[in-house]
Each structure stands twice: as C-alpha cells, then as structure tokens.
Scaffold this active site. Sequence first.
Site, short mmCIF file in Angstrom:
data_model
loop_
_atom_site.label_atom_id
_atom_site.label_comp_id
_atom_site.label_asym_id
_atom_site.label_seq_id
_atom_site.Cartn_x
_atom_site.Cartn_y
_atom_site.Cartn_z
N TYR A 7 0.91 -2.29 -8.41
CA TYR A 7 1.25 -3.51 -7.62
C TYR A 7 2.02 -4.58 -8.55
CZ TYR A 7 -1.00 -7.60 -5.25
OH TYR A 7 -1.39 -8.77 -4.67
N LYS A 38 3.47 -1.51 -4.55
CA LYS A 38 3.27 -2.54 -3.64
C LYS A 38 4.13 -3.95 -4.08
CE LYS A 38 -0.24 -5.85 -1.96
NZ LYS A 38 -1.66 -6.45 -2.24
#
Length: 301
Positions: free
Chosen positions: A138, A166
């Site tokens: 992330y 992400k």
Amino acid sequence: MSTSTMKWSGVFPAATTQFDEQLAVDLAATQQGFAKLLEDGVDGLVVIGTCGENNSLEPEEKRQIIAAAAEVKGSHPIIAGVSELTTERAIKFVQNAEALGADALMLLPAMVYVPTEDELIAHFKAVAAATSLPIMLYNNPTAYRVNVSLESLAKLVDVKNIVAIKESSADTRRYTDLYNAYGDRFHILAGLDDVALEGLTLGACAWISGLTSAFPQESVELVRAFKAGDMARALEIYRWFMPLLHLDAGHDLVQSIKLAEQIMGRGTERVRMPRLPLSGARRDEVTAMVEKAAATRPTQA
C-alpha cells in the site's frame, strides 16, 4: 488463494467496520455490509484497511472480522489490511489472517514510526516470508509519510508473493513510471478515488475504492463501462461521482464515507475515538453532497 489464482481485477470496496451504540464491533452488521456489497456486484473486498479502522481495532476484533468476511465471500477474494506497530505483530497477524480465510493481504509500512528505505524493505520482506498469501503493498505517502519508491521496489522484485501495489499517490505519473520500470511484474491497483479513472486509463488493473461502500452499483458500472470501451458512459458516471470521490482524499475520509453509508441506508456513521462523527458545517456539507448524488444517480444500464 495462491499468487497465481488471485484475480486482481474490477472493483474492491475498502469496506467499513460497523460499531454498535457502545462502540463495540457490530459483527453482524459488519458481515451484512460485506454480503450486501458482494450482492451489488463488486469483485472482492478489502477489510480492516483504513476505512475499516484497522488501527482502532483490537487483535481479536480483527480476527473476528476476517472470519466474518470469509463466511460470506463465496468465490470472491478477501484482502485483509496489515497495519501494525511492529514487524513482529504484523508477522503474527498475517499468520492469523491466512488461517482465518483471507485470500490476500494489503501490507502497510509499520505504523507511527517513519522508516528508512532499508527498514521499510526489511519490514516488507519479513512479513512476506511469514505467509504464502499474495501481498499488495500500500503506497500512500500522504497518509503514511513514506513513499514506496521505484528504487525500493527494485529490492522486492525477487520476493515472489509481493505481487501488487495499491497506488494512492495523487501523482498519476506513478502508473507509467511503475509500468516502464517493471512491466507486468506488479499488478497496479488504483487506490485514490478521485484519480481512479485516470489510473485505470494508465494501466491499473483494478480500483480499491472508499466511496463504493455507499454507491457500489455506480462504481461497478463505471469500471464495466471502461473495460467495455464505453468511455462516454464511464465519464458520465465519473463526473457525477467526483464531488464524493474527493472525500476519499480528505483527512476525515472515514467519517465522510460512513456518513454517506448511513444516508444511503448501508451502515452507521459511528467511529471510534480519536475519530469523531462529522459535525457542524462539515457534516452539513457532506450530507448535502451525498443527498444530491443520491437524487441524481445515473440510470443503470
């Protein structure tokens, strides 16, 4: 789910955690919310991420939420957020998550402490070594004060179960830079709602979305239209959606998204301190935005 069978495609809502009036986890309501999103056509769920208030939950609560998601997931993948203060806690958590039925993991840098690049890489490698599940890193430099740079990723290429990123930087140049540097080595997912269509256009394979929790049908339709090459339809929905999508970039995104869910009859706005529900002018502003969007929803194809 193995790294080869995990489908990184479509729309994954960053699902919320529901609380009762005493602010205990309302497991039944949380699970019902998961099930409803899946019924509305999303392609999988991200649970106990930022919108799931991961860092406001106790370890046992996190385990219960993963188990609740696994009970209703059917054939849909469940991605569990990994957001811990230390590497040791993250290792223990991912082992629990795998045993409880998570299909993949969304791995954040260790919370609070801002690492050097070497520390960041060591954290990611240690957690990856503790699980066989596919891992999505992330990258959210605004929220977490550390950037997963191209140079950092070069040191992770050989970690076979780190397979996705992400991307929640607002800098859309990252999509092209990532692709040019690594080709298809990493799946890239759009992670910031108000640049989601730009991300998809530049090669993101999926969208992890906060506002999908309140408006799942439009999110699914937007991605469906984009994949079908119907850019006019995708833009129609995206432009309608944009005032709400901007909420995903605010510091109060969790409160805003949960208020939107409440207005749309999909949950409550209850959050755990130090967060507080929106109040005053900000609450009025977000309420008006959601109500306008609800009154002008694009007709479903």
